[in-house]
Design an enzyme around this catalytic site. Sequence first.
Site, PDB file in Angstrom:
ATOM      1  N   HIS A 114     -17.799   2.633 -52.716  1.00 30.03           N
ATOM      2  CA  HIS A 114     -17.392   1.388 -53.381  1.00 30.03           C
ATOM      3  C   HIS A 114     -17.399   1.500 -54.903  1.00 30.03           C
ATOM      4  CE1 HIS A 114     -21.813   0.357 -53.609  1.00 30.03           C
ATOM      5  NE2 HIS A 114     -21.416  -0.181 -54.749  1.00 30.03           N
ATOM      6  N   ASP A 144     -20.088   4.593 -46.958  1.00 26.43           N
ATOM      7  CA  ASP A 144     -20.147   4.304 -48.391  1.00 26.43           C
ATOM      8  C   ASP A 144     -20.566   5.530 -49.195  1.00 26.43           C
ATOM      9  OD1 ASP A 144     -19.657   2.711 -50.563  1.00 26.43           O
ATOM     10  OD2 ASP A 144     -21.622   1.725 -50.555  1.00 26.43           O
ATOM     11  N   GLY A 216     -25.095  -1.508 -60.707  1.00 24.64           N
ATOM     12  CA  GLY A 216     -24.926  -0.308 -61.508  1.00 24.64           C
ATOM     13  C   GLY A 216     -25.738   0.861 -60.984  1.00 24.64           C
ATOM     14  N   ASN A 217     -26.724   0.569 -60.120  1.00 20.27           N
ATOM     15  CA  ASN A 217     -27.478   1.644 -59.473  1.00 20.27           C
ATOM     16  C   ASN A 217     -26.714   2.257 -58.307  1.00 20.27           C
ATOM     17  OD1 ASN A 217     -30.430   0.091 -60.330  1.00 20.27           O
ATOM     18  ND2 ASN A 217     -30.296   2.313 -60.446  1.00 20.27           N
ATOM     19  N   SER A 218     -25.583   1.666 -57.939  1.00 22.91           N
ATOM     20  CA  SER A 218     -24.803   2.172 -56.812  1.00 22.91           C
ATOM     21  C   SER A 218     -24.523   3.654 -56.944  1.00 22.91           C
ATOM     22  CB  SER A 218     -23.460   1.448 -56.722  1.00 22.91           C
ATOM     23  OG  SER A 218     -23.598   0.147 -56.268  1.00 22.91           O
ATOM     24  N   GLY A 274     -12.506   5.129 -27.660  1.00 23.22           N
ATOM     25  CA  GLY A 274     -11.508   4.129 -27.297  1.00 23.22           C
ATOM     26  C   GLY A 274     -12.012   3.018 -26.406  1.00 23.22           C
ATOM     27  N   VAL A 275     -13.189   2.476 -26.746  1.00 25.41           N
ATOM     28  CA  VAL A 275     -13.735   1.353 -25.988  1.00 25.41           C
ATOM     29  C   VAL A 275     -14.223   0.278 -26.940  1.00 25.41           C
ATOM     30  CG1 VAL A 275     -14.443   2.704 -23.980  1.00 25.41           C
ATOM     31  CG2 VAL A 275     -16.037   2.408 -25.885  1.00 25.41           C
ATOM     32  N   GLN A 276     -14.199  -0.958 -26.465  1.00 23.89           N
ATOM     33  CA  GLN A 276     -14.882  -2.056 -27.143  1.00 23.89           C
ATOM     34  C   GLN A 276     -16.177  -2.306 -26.384  1.00 23.89           C
ATOM     35  OE1 GLN A 276     -12.399  -5.533 -27.769  1.00 23.89           O
ATOM     36  NE2 GLN A 276     -10.600  -4.263 -28.165  1.00 23.89           N
ATOM     37  N   ILE A 277     -17.279  -2.458 -27.119  1.00 22.71           N
ATOM     38  CA  ILE A 277     -18.582  -2.542 -26.462  1.00 22.71           C
ATOM     39  C   ILE A 277     -19.366  -3.752 -26.946  1.00 22.71           C
ATOM     40  CG2 ILE A 277     -18.792  -0.076 -25.992  1.00 22.71           C
ATOM     41  CD1 ILE A 277     -20.388   0.220 -28.562  1.00 22.71           C
TER      42      ILE A 277
END
Length: 370
Positions: A114, A144, A216-218, A274-277
């Site tokens: 980010h 991230d 700012g520490n990101s 390829g699944v919804q869980i």
Amino acid sequence: MTTTSTPHRLAGATLVAALASTGVIALAPSTALAVPPGGYGDLVEAVSPSVVFIEVTGKEAGMEPAGGLPEGIPEEFRKRFEKMLPKNGGAAPRKGVGSGFIISGDGQIVTNHHVVDGADSVTVKLADGRSFNATVIGSDPLTDVALLQAEIDETLPVVVFGESDSMRAGDEVVAVGNPFGLGGTVTSGIISAMSRDIHSGPYDDFIQTDAAINRGNSGGPLFNNEGEVIGVNTAIFSPDGGSVGIGFAVPSDLVQTVVADLQDDGEITRGWLGVQIRPMSDEVASVLGYDGPKGAVIEAVSADSPAKSGGLQTGDIILSFNGTQIEELRDLTRAVADTAPEQSAEVEILRKGEMITREVTVGTRGKQDA
């Protein structure tokens, strides 16, 4: 408009992104730095030359309305809203600041996705005042993590990774970074908890710390007492944008895996099922005689997916994938992602009270795949 690196946010509370494949990075072991009773001076002196401060000019100019979007709006809603706003070509480019750390003498730098997302130009500044342009080798929004390459013709000082899995709640840590654009700032604290799921993505496994982490520490490093990086500071829980002692870092073991994959070709390769869980309900767990819910219940199977080809069905409860026991949903997400595409994996499922083993050939996760 000038902004600092803005923190990730959680629904119901402000979570500000303050800041924060399969291979691993082989790095030289560090010399243990004992922390004297008087403080962390020796440790900080040793690691600070390898911590960088990042300035980013964004490609997306003039996208925010005057004054910016309201404080506290969840990041996912912020991004959706920004996409609907007209671009104002006459507006000044957005700028941001963050932190990072050097992992190779030839100038490879780790930071947050980010921090550099949408970057047009990236400048890294060292503690000794030297400044270099940098390019983004690749980044991974799901964890991230981003990898930069400084444009240099000299050798830079490096820090090394430690093992985040060896850390425990109560262990001392030190954060170094660029809060509010102030430059090299050091804070210390302890690990408050391990393996935190803050619902920011499918690979949540954060280290929680009370070391002060601010905007700012990101992308900055979280060190153990040996001066090894055991986390990348990524987000804070905050009602007002400042530190209240609840910060989160991506664990170094995960960071090393992601960075090793980015070093290859700038892309992340993950397995796809390829699944919804969804989680098992308390009622189902009770009926099955379990102490509590476990496994992952399949809600839907995508057409033309590895799961479909492997015979998985809606209603199946996945209890084990490729040797990994599935206690909660993120266990399955990680196990699938860590399996190389085109590799076969055994899946143990519970179907209508019967234990069944199926073999699936894992596919390649695309940006559109869940």
